[in-house]
Design a protein around this motif. Structure first.
Motif, mmCIF file in Angstrom:
data_model
loop_
_atom_site.group_PDB
_atom_site.id
_atom_site.type_symbol
_atom_site.label_atom_id
_atom_site.label_comp_id
_atom_site.label_asym_id
_atom_site.label_seq_id
_atom_site.Cartn_x
_atom_site.Cartn_y
_atom_site.Cartn_z
ATOM 1 N N GLN A 151 -5.338 1.406 -0.467
ATOM 2 C CA GLN A 151 -5.440 0.827 -1.803
ATOM 3 C C GLN A 151 -4.222 -0.048 -2.050
ATOM 4 O O GLN A 151 -3.098 0.338 -1.749
ATOM 5 C CB GLN A 151 -5.519 1.917 -2.871
ATOM 6 C CG GLN A 151 -5.642 1.342 -4.263
ATOM 7 C CD GLN A 151 -5.723 2.421 -5.326
ATOM 8 O OE1 GLN A 151 -5.754 3.602 -5.034
ATOM 9 N NE2 GLN A 151 -5.770 2.010 -6.576
ATOM 10 N N ARG A 152 -4.459 -1.236 -2.600
ATOM 11 C CA ARG A 152 -3.374 -2.187 -2.819
ATOM 12 C C ARG A 152 -2.811 -2.069 -4.229
ATOM 13 O O ARG A 152 -3.556 -1.929 -5.194
ATOM 14 C CB ARG A 152 -3.874 -3.602 -2.566
ATOM 15 C CG ARG A 152 -4.243 -3.817 -1.107
ATOM 16 C CD ARG A 152 -5.143 -4.994 -0.934
ATOM 17 N NE ARG A 152 -4.377 -6.219 -0.881
ATOM 18 C CZ ARG A 152 -4.932 -7.418 -1.010
ATOM 19 N NH1 ARG A 152 -6.216 -7.547 -1.224
ATOM 20 N NH2 ARG A 152 -4.193 -8.496 -0.928
ATOM 21 N N THR A 163 0.856 -1.183 0.000
ATOM 22 C CA THR A 163 0.000 0.000 0.000
ATOM 23 C C THR A 163 0.893 1.234 0.000
ATOM 24 O O THR A 163 2.061 1.176 0.403
ATOM 25 C CB THR A 163 -0.931 0.048 1.225
ATOM 26 O OG1 THR A 163 -0.143 0.104 2.409
ATOM 27 C CG2 THR A 163 -1.843 -1.170 1.280
ATOM 28 N N THR A 169 -10.326 -8.185 -4.037
ATOM 29 C CA THR A 169 -9.968 -6.772 -4.172
ATOM 30 C C THR A 169 -9.273 -6.581 -5.514
ATOM 31 O O THR A 169 -8.458 -7.406 -5.920
ATOM 32 C CB THR A 169 -8.989 -6.350 -3.049
ATOM 33 O OG1 THR A 169 -9.575 -6.637 -1.784
ATOM 34 C CG2 THR A 169 -8.661 -4.882 -3.128
#
Length: 161
Positions: free
Chosen positions: A25-26, A19, A138
């Motif tokens: 957010q990855r 992150t 995700t």
């Protein structure tokens, strides 16, 4: 080794997940370009450096630039932190090393290359993204470090040459 096993191995992609900011957010980069992840490295400021270059770092006799990856992606405000206490991902592009500052390093994930989708053109930074993939439900952006750091690395070469 049977054909199925060979195909699976050829399509295997190992990604380092991390992150950049508080939002979590990855992002990911291929493990193949990562030399190591380190903490506690101090950057020496470089006068007249590209705005993305936080300074130079020394590690085991190698000196290389440290980049603010978050700023390169336009992901944080105008003020860049004067000091970075988080992890630094040391990458190797060609025959040169670079360090990129990240907020946290999560883990290595293995995906099938066929699951990587093209970056959406409406994302505003699609030219910096090598693709997107679902990991743990995700959507993770695969960053193209060569494209992201290319301009700044080029300016370093001009300054020294």
């Amino acid at each position: 080794m049977d054909q199925t096993t060979g195909d699976e191995e050829a399509n295997r992609l190992e990604l380092l997940l991390f992150t950049l900011h508080q939002g979590g957010q990855r992002f990911a980069i291929p493990v193949s370009g990562v030399r190591e992840v380190r903490e506690g490295l101090t950057a020496t400021p470089l006068p007249n450096a590209h705005p993305l270059v936080m300074g130079l770092v020394q590690l085991r006799g190698n000196t290389f630039p440290l980049f603010d990856l978050e700023a390169a992606l336009g992901a944080h405000g105008a003020s860049t932190p004067a000091r970075h206490d988080g992890p630094i991902i040391v990458t190797e592009q060609g025959h040169s090393l670079q360090g990129v500052m990240v907020r946290s390093v999560e883990r290595i994930a293995v995906v099938d290359r066929r699951e990587v989708m093209a970056a959406p053109p409406g994302s505003g930074r699609h030219h910096l993204i090598g693709g997107v993939v679902h990991i743990d439900d995700t959507l993770v952006e695969l960053l193209d470090l060569k494209a992201i750091l290319g301009e700044a690395v080029g300016s370093l070469g001009e300054a020294s040459g």
